[in-house]
Every structure is written in structure tokens, then in C-alpha cells.
Scaffold this active site. Structure first.
Site, PDB file in Angstrom:
ATOM      1  N   HIS A  95     100.473   2.240   6.810  1.00  0.00           N
ATOM      2  CA  HIS A  95     101.166   3.252   5.927  1.00  0.00           C
ATOM      3  C   HIS A  95     102.713   2.870   6.424  1.00  0.00           C
ATOM      4  O   HIS A  95     103.207   3.119   7.667  1.00  0.00           O
ATOM      5  CB  HIS A  95     100.735   4.591   5.968  1.00  0.00           C
ATOM      6  CG  HIS A  95     101.668   5.454   5.156  1.00  0.00           C
ATOM      7  ND1 HIS A  95     101.734   5.255   3.672  1.00  0.00           N
ATOM      8  CD2 HIS A  95     102.674   6.378   5.342  1.00  0.00           C
ATOM      9  CE1 HIS A  95     102.779   6.082   3.213  1.00  0.00           C
ATOM     10  NE2 HIS A  95     103.237   6.868   3.968  1.00  0.00           N
ATOM     11  N   SER A  96     103.445   2.712   5.248  1.00  0.00           N
ATOM     12  CA  SER A  96     105.060   2.726   5.861  1.00  0.00           C
ATOM     13  C   SER A  96     105.397   1.620   6.739  1.00  0.00           C
ATOM     14  O   SER A  96     104.778   0.316   6.511  1.00  0.00           O
ATOM     15  CB  SER A  96     105.378   4.107   6.158  1.00  0.00           C
ATOM     16  OG  SER A  96     106.901   4.210   6.288  1.00  0.00           O
ATOM     17  N   MET A  97     105.846   1.865   7.971  1.00  0.00           N
ATOM     18  CA  MET A  97     106.206   0.894   8.937  1.00  0.00           C
ATOM     19  C   MET A  97     104.608   0.278   9.382  1.00  0.00           C
ATOM     20  O   MET A  97     104.649  -0.976   9.383  1.00  0.00           O
ATOM     21  CB  MET A  97     106.820   1.389  10.100  1.00  0.00           C
ATOM     22  CG  MET A  97     106.957   0.297  11.073  1.00  0.00           C
ATOM     23  SD  MET A  97     107.706   1.051  12.777  1.00  0.00           S
ATOM     24  CE  MET A  97     106.343   1.686  13.557  1.00  0.00           C
ATOM     25  N   ALA A  99     102.459  -0.873   7.374  1.00  0.00           N
ATOM     26  CA  ALA A  99     101.864  -1.634   6.383  1.00  0.00           C
ATOM     27  C   ALA A  99     102.636  -3.325   6.999  1.00  0.00           C
ATOM     28  O   ALA A  99     101.924  -4.096   6.861  1.00  0.00           O
ATOM     29  CB  ALA A  99     102.437  -1.401   5.009  1.00  0.00           C
ATOM     30  N   SER A 123     100.476   0.339   2.246  1.00  0.00           N
ATOM     31  CA  SER A 123     100.651   1.743   1.924  1.00  0.00           C
ATOM     32  C   SER A 123     101.929   2.257   2.037  1.00  0.00           C
ATOM     33  O   SER A 123     102.318   2.059   3.026  1.00  0.00           O
ATOM     34  CB  SER A 123      99.422   2.740   2.412  1.00  0.00           C
ATOM     35  OG  SER A 123      99.885   4.028   1.875  1.00  0.00           O
TER      36      SER A 123
END
Length: 257
Positions: A95-97, A99, A123
Site C-alpha cells: 500500500h502506498s510506498m 506498492a 494499492s
């Protein structure tokens, strides 16, 4: 919370079947392995969640931070390669970083270990080559906290405690520095298919930036857009896990590209 530490980098919160697919979960900036405890609880025992613990936080708080996305990816790959039971049914969720880190892990698994992940779940993050001029890591402490509050990623009241502020902000700032200085060429690809999950109101990822993940794999890409902002996966926990389970129990149609 019962945790089994598999080396410094990997945490397992729940037992899973020996032949269960492995899902390596990579945290967001400032995040930790425990963020994925609820995911592990709901996916076990059908899916074995391997949650990544970055250095410099929680039980690794006395270790130096990783200086870049590449350094984080190297650490994760080294830890996975050392697992005696990793197997070849491995997927990545970030998720975020996380990903972006997961994307770099996938590259290294393919090139170094000859292991193509079954799927990369990206994500809340735009495609690796889509850059913005973001400099949150250069802001004052109050500026970093304001950024976190805008993303609804954490309870800003926790930063009213000076001890918690001093404990958490260095890791958060370091992670923002890592992701904001990351660069990826537009032609860099992996062989694993990609499932993109994004929030319709996420200020960090437009629909076009999410769709641009298609440029970074030679396999299929599926995009799921849900209501909500940057941390849409918290309010859509069940829906996100449904996407994961469907992808890990069936082979998605390559025509989804």
C-alpha cells in the site's frame, strides 16, 4: 497479538496450511508489519501472510533506517530468499510506498531468484514512473503531521504526546524521503500480472496514474476503484480481501489488460 519473527524482516501472525499461497505484505510510509495483522487474521489459514517489518520501528527501532526504496527491496528479497518454506506460489501486496517497494521486490525476485510472483497488488499508489514534485520529507514536523492528517492515515492526536512524536516522526520522514527520491524509467517492467486498487478521492493517485501501471508489466492489469481517499482499504477491508482471495484462488483472464 502473537507474532512469529522469521528473521528481522518478516512477521507471521497466524498459522496457515503448508500449501497455502504466500502473500508478502509491504507497509506504507511510516507503517509497520502490524498494519497487516487484520488482513492476516481474515486470510488465514487459506493464505499465509508474510508481513514486512522495516528497520527503525517497533521491535527494530534501534536499527538504522533504510536509505532508499532499493535498500528496502534488497532487504525484503534477502529475507524471502532465506525462507526454507517460501515455495513458488508467492504474491505481493503493498500500500502506498509499499506498492513501489513491492514492485522493486518483484523485479528482484524475477531477475535474481527466477521467481515470478503470481500477482502484484498495488494499492493506493500511482505507477512507478509517474513522478510528482513532492517534498514532504523536507517539511517541519508540524508540516509532516498535517500531511498525515490530510491522508487520514493515522490519528493525529497521537502526535500531541511529545514522546510518541519523537518516536514516530523520524521513521515517517525517512520513508517519505525514500519514496520521494525514488525514480523509475517508463520502460521498466515485471512479468507478474498486476491488480491495482485505488480510492476514487485519493489525492495521491489519479485514475490515469493508476491505469499507468499497465506500462510496467508484460502481463495483465486489472484496476479496481473504490470510494474513499488514500486509505480506502481501511473502510473497504472486506472488499479488498475479496479481490485478493479471488485472484489467489483463480487465474485471472489475461484479456483484462
Amino acid at each position: 497479538m502473537t507474532t512469529i519473527a522469521t528473521g528481522a524482516w518478516i512477521r507471521r501472525f497466524h498459522p496457515a496450511a503448508a500449501d497455502a499461497p504466500r502473500l508478502v505484505c509491504v507497509p506504507h510510509a511510516g507503517g509497520s508489519a502490524s498494519f497487516y495483522f487484520p488482513h492476516s487474521a481474515d486470510l488465514a489459514p487459506a493464505v499465509a501472510v508474510l508481513a514486512v517489518q522495516y528497520p527503525g520501528r517497533q521491535d527494530r527501532r534501534h536499527e538504522p533506517f533504510a536509505g532508499s526504496v532499493a535498500e528496502l527491496a534488497e532487504g525484503v528479497v534477502g529475507a524471502l530468499a532465506a525462507l526454507p518454506d517460501l515455495g513458488d506460489d508467492v504474491s505481493l501486496f503493498g500500500h502506498s510506498m509499499g506498492a513501489t517497494v513491492a514492485f522493486e521486490v518483484a523485479r528482484r525476485l524475477e531477475h535474481r531468484l527466477g521467481l515470478t510472483p503470481r500477482r502484484l497488488f498495488a494499492s493506493g499508489r500511482r505507477a512507478p514512473s509517474r513522478q510528482r514534485d513532492e517534498r514532504v520529507h523536507t517539511l517541519s514536523d508540524d508540516g509532516v503531521i498535517a500531511e498525515l492528517a490530510a491522508l487520514n492515515g493515522s490519528d493525529s492526536r497521537i502526535f500531541a504526546d511529545p514522546e510518541m512524536r519523537a518516536l514516530l516522526l523520524p521513521a515517517i520522514r525517512n520513508d517519505y524521503r525514500a519514496i520521494e527520491t525514488y525514480r523509475c524509467a517508463p520502460d521498466v517492467t515485471i512479468s507478474a500480472p498486476v491488480t491495482v486498487l485505488t480510492g476514487a478521492a485519493d489525492p495521491k493517485t489519479t485514475s490515469e496514474e493508476a491505469d499507468a501501471w499497465r506500462r510496467h508489466t508484460t502481463a495483465d492489469v486489472t484496476v479496481h476503484t473504490m470510494t474513499g481517499g488514500h486509505f480506502f482499504l481501511n473502510e473497504h477491508h472486506t472488499a479488498v480481501l475479496d479481490v485478493v482471495v479471488r485472484s489467489l484462488t483463480t487465474r485471472d483472464n489475461p484479456s483484462g489488460r
